[in-house]
Design an enzyme around this catalytic site. Structure first.
Site, PDB file in Angstrom:
ATOM      1  N   PRO A  25      -5.477 101.257  44.971  1.00  0.00           N
ATOM      2  CA  PRO A  25      -5.117 101.462  46.378  1.00  0.00           C
ATOM      3  C   PRO A  25      -5.864 100.490  47.288  1.00  0.00           C
ATOM      4  CG  PRO A  25      -5.519 103.563  45.300  1.00  0.00           C
ATOM      5  CD  PRO A  25      -5.947 102.498  44.330  1.00  0.00           C
ATOM      6  N   ALA A  26      -5.173 100.010  48.308  1.00  0.00           N
ATOM      7  CA  ALA A  26      -5.773  99.058  49.246  1.00  0.00           C
ATOM      8  C   ALA A  26      -6.958  99.689  49.969  1.00  0.00           C
ATOM      9  CB  ALA A  26      -4.730  98.594  50.258  1.00  0.00           C
ATOM     10  N   SER A  57       6.224  93.144  43.832  1.00  0.00           N
ATOM     11  CA  SER A  57       7.362  93.992  44.156  1.00  0.00           C
ATOM     12  C   SER A  57       8.194  94.229  42.908  1.00  0.00           C
ATOM     13  CB  SER A  57       8.228  93.337  45.239  1.00  0.00           C
ATOM     14  OG  SER A  57       9.336  94.160  45.557  1.00  0.00           O
ATOM     15  N   GLY A 117       8.464  97.915  41.845  1.00  0.00           N
ATOM     16  CA  GLY A 117       8.392  99.357  41.695  1.00  0.00           C
ATOM     17  C   GLY A 117       8.188  99.805  40.263  1.00  0.00           C
ATOM     18  N   LYS A 132       3.870  89.550  51.138  1.00  0.00           N
ATOM     19  CA  LYS A 132       4.240  90.899  50.684  1.00  0.00           C
ATOM     20  C   LYS A 132       4.297  91.873  51.865  1.00  0.00           C
ATOM     21  CE  LYS A 132       5.047  94.133  47.580  1.00  0.00           C
ATOM     22  NZ  LYS A 132       4.688  95.421  48.164  1.00  0.00           N
ATOM     23  N   HIS A 144       7.559  91.223  53.491  1.00  0.00           N
ATOM     24  CA  HIS A 144       8.572  91.753  52.569  1.00  0.00           C
ATOM     25  C   HIS A 144       8.750  93.253  52.781  1.00  0.00           C
ATOM     26  CE1 HIS A 144       9.335  93.971  48.798  1.00  0.00           C
ATOM     27  NE2 HIS A 144      10.124  92.969  48.440  1.00  0.00           N
ATOM     28  N   GLU A 199      11.960  95.430  54.055  1.00  0.00           N
ATOM     29  CA  GLU A 199      12.416  96.554  53.230  1.00  0.00           C
ATOM     30  C   GLU A 199      12.589  97.818  54.082  1.00  0.00           C
ATOM     31  OE1 GLU A 199       9.754  99.195  50.473  1.00  0.00           O
ATOM     32  OE2 GLU A 199      10.245  97.341  49.416  1.00  0.00           O
ATOM     33  N   ARG A 207       9.695 106.553  60.482  1.00  0.00           N
ATOM     34  CA  ARG A 207       8.935 107.200  59.407  1.00  0.00           C
ATOM     35  C   ARG A 207       7.931 108.200  59.980  1.00  0.00           C
ATOM     36  NH1 ARG A 207       8.348 103.722  53.946  1.00  0.00           N
ATOM     37  NH2 ARG A 207      10.470 102.911  53.932  1.00  0.00           N
TER      38      ARG A 207
END
Length: 304
Positions: free
Chosen positions: A68-69, A121, A123, A173, A176, A180, A272
Site C-alpha cells: 500500500p502507498a 495496471s 488488476g 499511472k 491513467h 479510468e 465516489r
C-alpha cells in the site's frame, strides 16, 4: 532473471505467478505465510522475513515491492535498502505518489542503489492477460530489468515502456487512474439512464454485450460490465459505496497546481465521495466494476 517479491496481495501474487510462468526465479515474502506458501506450487522460493529473502538472492539483488502507498511502502523500501549493496535495486510497483518516488530514488542513489517506479495496471486478471507497465527511472536500470517487463506485459513488444526519469512512472499511472475514473463514471451514468427507462424493458447485459462488439465505446471495462449485468441485472446485494485509492485525489490537486482544468475527472472523484451516502444504481455498478478488475470489496448495504 532472479527477483525478490515483497507483498503478495491481489497484484503482487499475480505478478509473481506470471514471472514464474515466464521462467524467472522468484523469492517471495509476505507477512501472511499462507500467501507465501500459496506460491510454492508455482515454483517460488519461500522466505520468512525480508532478511531471509535477501539472503536467498544472488547479486545484483533486485526486489519488487507491491505494498500500500504511503508509510508501508516507505518502511519496506528503506528496510530493504539498508540491507542491500552497491548496484542492487528496488522496484516500486504500487500506487505511490510520484513525489515520494522522486525523493526515494535520490535517497537510494546516494546509497549506491537504484529505484524504478512502475505504474502497474491490469488488476487481478493481469497475471493471465498481462500488465500495462509505466516505468520511471534511469535508462540503464530499465534495460537491466527489461526481461522482467517483457514477461509481465501482454506481449514482449508492447504494453510496457520507460516513460521518463524517476517519478514519471507513478505520475503517468496517476493520470491513467483519473481517466479510468471518468470512463467508469460515464458508463455507470449511461446504464443508470437505460435502467430508469423501465417501459422499454431493456436487458442491460444484452445492451452491454452488443456494445462490446464493434462499438466505438468497446473496451475491457465494458466487457466486465457485460459480465456483471448478465450475472446480476439488478445489482442486488451490492453496496453503492465506492472507495478511491487516493491517486485521483492527487491528480486533481496536480491539475489545480498546473492550472489545467479537469472537470470530468474531478466530478468522477466527487461522485465516489457522494456514493457513500446514496444507493444509486450507477454507484452499485461502479462498486461492482472495482471488484471485477481489482478485487475490491463490494459488501452489502447495512440496511439490507
Amino acid at each position: 532473471m532472479e527477483l525478490g517479491v515483497i507483498g503478495l496481495g491481489k497484484m503482487g501474487s499475480g505478478l509473481a505467478k506470471r514471472l514464474l510462468k515466464g521462467g524467472h526465479s522468484i523469492v517471495a515474502f509476505d507477512l501472511s505465510l499462507e500467501l507465501v506458501d500459496s506460491l510454492v506450487p508455482f515454483g517460488a522460493t519461500p522466505a520468512h522475513s525480508i532478511e531471509n529473502l535477501l539472503d536467498k538472492l544472488a547479486p545484483p539483488k533486485i526486489v519488487w515491492v507491491m505494498a500500500p502507498a504511503g508509510e508501508t511502502t516507505e518502511a519496506i523500501i528503506f528496510h530493504v535498502a539498508r540491507n542491500l549493496s552497491t548496484g542492487d535495486g528496488i522496484v516500486d510497483g504500487g500506487n505511490s505518489h510520484f513525489l515520494d518516488s522522486m525523493r526515494r530514488a535520490k535517497s537510494l542513489e546516494a546509497m549506491g542503489l537504484f529505484l524504478l517506479d512502475v505504474g502497474t495496471s491490469g488488476g487481478i486478471r493481469g497475471w493471465e492477460q498481462g500488465y500495462s507497465l509505466m516505468i520511471g527511472g534511469h535508462p540503464g536500470n530499465f534495460n537491466q530489468l527489461e526481461p522482467i517487463f517483457k514477461t509481465l506485459a501482454p506481449n514482449p513488444e508492447s504494453g510496457y515502456g520507460l516513460v521518463g526519469p524517476s517519478g514519471a512512472g507513478h505520475f503517468i499511472k496517476m493520470v491513467h487512474n483519473g481517466i479510468e475514473y471518468g470512463i467508469m463514471q460515464a458508463f455507470a451514468e449511461g446504464f443508470e439512464i437505460i435502467n430508469a427507462k423501465s417501459e422499454f424493458g431493456f436487458n442491460l447485459g444484452n445492451i452491454a454485450e452488443i456494445w462490446s462488439s464493434g462499438s466505438v465505446v468497446r473496451s475491457w471495462l465494458l466487457e466486465l460490465i457485460t459480465e456483471i449485468l448478465i450475472s446480476n441485472p439488478d445489482l442486488s446485494k451490492i453496496s453503492s459505496a465506492v472507495e478511491d485509492s487516493g491517486e485521483t485525489r492527487w491528480l486533481v490537486e496536480e491539475s489545480i497546481k498546473l492550472g489545467v482544468p479537469a472537470p470530468i475527472i474531478s466530478l468522477s472523484l466527487l461522485e465516489r465521495l457522494q456514493s457513500r451516502t446514496t444507493n444509486q444504481f450507477s454507484h452499485r455498478l461502479l462498486s461492482s466494476l472495482r471488484n471485477s478488475f481489482g478485487g475490491h470489496s463490494m459488501s452489502e448495504p447495512e440496511d439490507k
